[in-house]
Design an enzyme around this catalytic site. Structure first.
Site, PDB file in Angstrom:
ATOM      1  N   ASP A  33      25.143  14.016  18.514  1.00  0.00           N
ATOM      2  CA  ASP A  33      24.131  12.998  18.803  1.00  0.00           C
ATOM      3  C   ASP A  33      24.668  11.812  19.591  1.00  0.00           C
ATOM      4  O   ASP A  33      23.895  10.990  20.061  1.00  0.00           O
ATOM      5  CB  ASP A  33      23.525  12.488  17.487  1.00  0.00           C
TER       6      ASP A  33
ATOM      7  N   HIS B   3      20.380  12.572  10.119  1.00  0.00           N
ATOM      8  CA  HIS B   3      20.375  13.975  10.578  1.00  0.00           C
ATOM      9  C   HIS B   3      19.882  13.974  12.024  1.00  0.00           C
ATOM     10  O   HIS B   3      20.504  13.363  12.884  1.00  0.00           O
ATOM     11  CB  HIS B   3      19.484  14.751   9.605  1.00  0.00           C
TER      12      HIS B   3
ATOM     13  N   HIS C 283      30.860  13.562  10.526  1.00  0.00           N
ATOM     14  CA  HIS C 283      30.116  14.781  10.226  1.00  0.00           C
ATOM     15  C   HIS C 283      30.618  15.343   8.913  1.00  0.00           C
ATOM     16  O   HIS C 283      31.811  15.236   8.613  1.00  0.00           O
ATOM     17  CB  HIS C 283      30.308  15.822  11.336  1.00  0.00           C
TER      18      HIS C 283
HETATM   19  N1  CMC Z   1      30.538   5.012  10.693  1.00  0.00           N
HETATM   20  C1  CMC Z   1      31.415   4.384   9.861  1.00  0.00           C
HETATM   21  N2  CMC Z   1      31.980   4.958   8.788  1.00  0.00           N
HETATM   22  C2  CMC Z   1      31.651   6.221   8.531  1.00  0.00           C
HETATM   23  C3  CMC Z   1      30.747   6.932   9.341  1.00  0.00           C
HETATM   24  C4  CMC Z   1      30.204   6.282  10.455  1.00  0.00           C
HETATM   25  N3  CMC Z   1      29.350   6.917  11.260  1.00  0.00           N
HETATM   26  N4  CMC Z   1      30.608   8.171   8.844  1.00  0.00           N
HETATM   27  C5  CMC Z   1      31.389   8.229   7.768  1.00  0.00           C
HETATM   28  N5  CMC Z   1      32.025   7.051   7.568  1.00  0.00           N
HETATM   29  C6  CMC Z   1      32.994   6.738   6.531  1.00  0.00           C
HETATM   30  C7  CMC Z   1      32.349   6.614   5.160  1.00  0.00           C
HETATM   31  O1  CMC Z   1      31.981   5.286   4.894  1.00  0.00           O
HETATM   32  C8  CMC Z   1      33.452   7.109   4.264  1.00  0.00           C
HETATM   33  O2  CMC Z   1      34.416   6.083   4.110  1.00  0.00           O
HETATM   34  P1  CMC Z   1      35.171   5.878   2.675  1.00  0.00           P
HETATM   35  O3  CMC Z   1      35.773   7.206   2.343  1.00  0.00           O
HETATM   36  O4  CMC Z   1      36.161   4.793   2.918  1.00  0.00           O
HETATM   37  O5  CMC Z   1      34.080   5.468   1.718  1.00  0.00           O
HETATM   38  C9  CMC Z   1      34.128   8.215   5.060  1.00  0.00           C
HETATM   39  O6  CMC Z   1      33.884   7.872   6.435  1.00  0.00           O
HETATM   40  C10 CMC Z   1      33.602   9.611   4.766  1.00  0.00           C
HETATM   41  O7  CMC Z   1      32.219   9.646   5.076  1.00  0.00           O
HETATM   42  P2  CMC Z   1      31.075  10.227   4.155  1.00  0.00           P
HETATM   43  O8  CMC Z   1      29.893   9.292   4.189  1.00  0.00           O
HETATM   44  O9  CMC Z   1      31.631  10.590   2.821  1.00  0.00           O
HETATM   45  O10 CMC Z   1      30.744  11.535   4.941  1.00  0.00           O
HETATM   46  P3  CMC Z   1      29.464  12.458   4.734  1.00  0.00           P
HETATM   47  O11 CMC Z   1      29.932  13.830   4.976  1.00  0.00           O
HETATM   48  O12 CMC Z   1      28.798  12.175   3.443  1.00  0.00           O
HETATM   49  O13 CMC Z   1      28.477  11.968   5.878  1.00  0.00           O
HETATM   50  C11 CMC Z   1      27.351  11.752   7.940  1.00  0.00           C
HETATM   51  C12 CMC Z   1      28.317  12.606   7.092  1.00  0.00           C
HETATM   52  C13 CMC Z   1      27.066  12.500   9.236  1.00  0.00           C
HETATM   53  C14 CMC Z   1      26.025  11.556   7.176  1.00  0.00           C
HETATM   54  C15 CMC Z   1      28.020  10.389   8.214  1.00  0.00           C
HETATM   55  O14 CMC Z   1      29.228  10.569   8.923  1.00  0.00           O
HETATM   56  C16 CMC Z   1      27.100   9.442   8.958  1.00  0.00           C
HETATM   57  O15 CMC Z   1      26.277   8.756   8.336  1.00  0.00           O
HETATM   58  N6  CMC Z   1      27.215   9.379  10.345  1.00  0.00           N
HETATM   59  C17 CMC Z   1      26.299   8.584  11.137  1.00  0.00           C
HETATM   60  C18 CMC Z   1      24.985   9.329  11.316  1.00  0.00           C
HETATM   61  C19 CMC Z   1      25.094  10.486  12.288  1.00  0.00           C
HETATM   62  O16 CMC Z   1      25.680  10.360  13.350  1.00  0.00           O
HETATM   63  N7  CMC Z   1      24.491  11.623  11.908  1.00  0.00           N
HETATM   64  C20 CMC Z   1      24.421  12.811  12.770  1.00  0.00           C
HETATM   65  C21 CMC Z   1      25.194  13.958  12.207  1.00  0.00           C
HETATM   66  S1  CMC Z   1      25.422  15.271  13.423  1.00  0.00           S
HETATM   67  C22 CMC Z   1      23.858  15.906  13.709  1.00  0.00           C
HETATM   68  C23 CMC Z   1      23.296  16.627  12.570  1.00  0.00           C
HETATM   69  O17 CMC Z   1      23.889  17.618  12.121  1.00  0.00           O
HETATM   70  O18 CMC Z   1      22.237  16.210  12.115  1.00  0.00           O
END
Ligand code: CMC
Length: 429
Positions: free
Chosen positions: A363, A268, A307
């Site tokens: 970010d 986050h 995201h």
């Molecule tokens: N790098 C590589 N793969 C990713 C990433 C990433 N940053 N984010 C998502 N994926 C992949 C994930 O592995 C999944 O693949 P598959 O469907 O093959 O298993 C697919 O993309 C969908 O992702 P998800 O994990 O189901 O998506 P989510 O909505 O649960 O997670 C998130 C959202 C922001 C937690 C995630 O994208 C992440 O961990 N990003 C990196 C951390 C980050 O930058 N966070 C800041 C968010 S913006 C500021 C805020 O609002 O806090």
């Protein structure tokens, strides 16, 4: 039969139910009538991490994740970032309309004249270890503030509520700056109410022996725009925490400490710190392809990408990228920018990221700006928490005024043991 219903047939019983649809949504509680027999508890919906559950109706922030749109109270983020300032946006988010000149003058005065904290709060912060993480100090101090303002518990009293809101918005930069000075082993600097909200924050961070501290206008404006971009973001993890904690009718200081705790995590508000660590680890533009390979092999996450809601370019990231250039004119170019640009270029062309709709989020570039402004990485989540304060508080007020809301209390699917008898210790296998 009304068109505005969902017909659900339970194949276990052959019975069909008509569930009303309102705002393209069904109420989960309407599933409860679906039962196999009279003793049955009734159907629930299962939604870990709330990926498809609206927990509230809201009129504050609108996001269209597919189109990459973000609006506060209907105003596009791009226009607010261009024409407004953080305190005006804070007013808009809280009260629903842009202020008139008089309203703004009163509001600005109320905020800029509540920036001092009780001397005991200073002593409390000084008691932290010399290397305490500033976000840990921030969270603990915000929680401690509830003991200084016990009237904060009068959450149904609108005047008392507004007072705490003004205090919190006014004092978070002071607490944040004290936590920074503490980590640097420097004396804390008291607020200067003649400066703007962000100008005063820079003053409390940087002032040394100058008789009159004058913030750099470009950095002051850049920080103000960053504050606008971070002011609210509908039902994210920290805001959801604020609403859940606030739903038990605790005071806003305690609820906000919980929201800030949620923000602290690397998925986050801690993500910008992680982005910078990642860029430093990559270290050279030549190592970007190898890093991307590791991400695709699921060894790593590409921090600052992806995201839950945006499946397009995060509009905030676009604005941050633009202000980076202005900041670098003052601070000099951050060499990490080249690595970030190359990561973005490769990722946006790569099938792995394209298929999953992974784009830079807010970010991805904000950490590079903060670093160029010489903020230590540990301060990044604190820089997020300051402006998010207004979002948390506006959402908290909205929750309190919403007659449909009650104490938040999710259900569970129990998959543990059935009832069994206690076994004495000596008889356990
Ligand atoms: N790098 C590589 N793969 C990713 C990433 C990433 N940053 N984010 C998502 N994926 C992949 C994930 O592995 C999944 O693949 P598959 O469907 O093959 O298993 C697919 O993309 C969908 O992702 P998800 O994990 O189901 O998506 P989510 O909505 O649960 O997670 C998130 C959202 C922001 C937690 C995630 O994208 C992440 O961990 N990003 C990196 C951390 C980050 O930058 N966070 C800041 C968010 S913006 C500021 C805020 O609002 O806090």
């Amino acid at each position: 039969m009304s068109n505005n219903t969902l017909s659900v047939t339970d194949n276990r019983t052959g019975r069909t139910y008509e569930i009303p649809i309102e705002n393209d949504t069904i109420k989960a509680i309407n599933l409860r009538q679906i039962k196999v027999n009279e003793d049955d508890f009734g159907m629930m919906s299962y939604d870990p991490a709330f990926t498809n559950t609206a927990s509230t109706k809201s009129t504050i922030t609108f996001i269209d994740g597919d189109k990459g749109i973000l609006e506060y109270r209907g105003y596009p983020i791009e226009q607010l970032a261009e024409h407004s300032n953080y305190l005006e946006v804070a007013y808009l988010i809280l009260f629903g309309e842009l202020p008139t000149q008089e309203q703004y003058a009163v509001w600005e005065h109320e905020i800029l004249h509540h920036t001092f904290v009780h001397e005991n709060i200073k002593q409390l912060m000084q008691a932290f270890r010399h290397d305490a993480h500033p976000m840990g100090m921030f969270i603990a101090t915000v929680a401690a503030m509830s003991t200084y303002y016990p009237e904060g518990r009068n959450i149904q009293d609108e005047d008392a509520r507004l007072k705490q809101i003004q205090r919190l918005i006014a004092k978070v930069p002071t607490v944040a700056a004290f936590s920074y000075r503490h980590s640097r082993g420097l004396p804390y600097v008291y607020p200067n109410n003649d400066l703007s909200y962000t100008g005063n924050f820079l003053n409390m961070l940087d002032k040394m022996t100058q008789v009159k501290y004058e913030p750099d206008p470009i950095l002051e404006r850049a920080l103000d725009v960053l504050f606008i971009l971070h002011a609210d973001h509908e039902q994210n993890c920290g805001t959801a925490a604020m609403r859940v904690i606030g739903s038990s009718h605790t005071d806003p200081y305690t609820a906000m400490a919980g929201a800030a705790a949620a923000l602290y995590g690397p998925l986050h508000g801690g993500a910008n710190e992680e982005v910078l660590r990642m860029l430093l680890e990559i270290g050279d533009i030549k190592r970007v392809p190898e890093f991307i390979k590791g991400v695709k092999n699921r060894e790593r996450l590409l921090m600052g990408f992806g995201h839950r809601v945006y499946k397009n370019y995060d509009p905030r990231a676009r604005i941050v990228k633009r202000i980076a250039d202005q900041v670098f004119e003052v601070t000099g170019r951050n060499p990490l920018l080249d690595i970030a640009l190359e990561l973005e270029r490769i990722a946006l062309e790569d099938e792995f990221f394209v298929q999953r709709h992974l784009y830079p989020n807010v970010d991805f570039y904000s950490g590079i700006i903060y670093q160029a402004m010489r903020f230590p990485m540990a301060m990044f989540p604190v820089l997020f928490a300051i402006p998010r304060t207004v979002g948390w508080l506006a959402q908290w007020v909205e929750m309190l005024n919403d007659s449909e809301q009650k104490i938040a209390r999710p259900r569970q699917i129990y998959l543990g043991h059935e009832t069994r008898d206690f076994v004495a210790m000596g008889e356990r296998g």
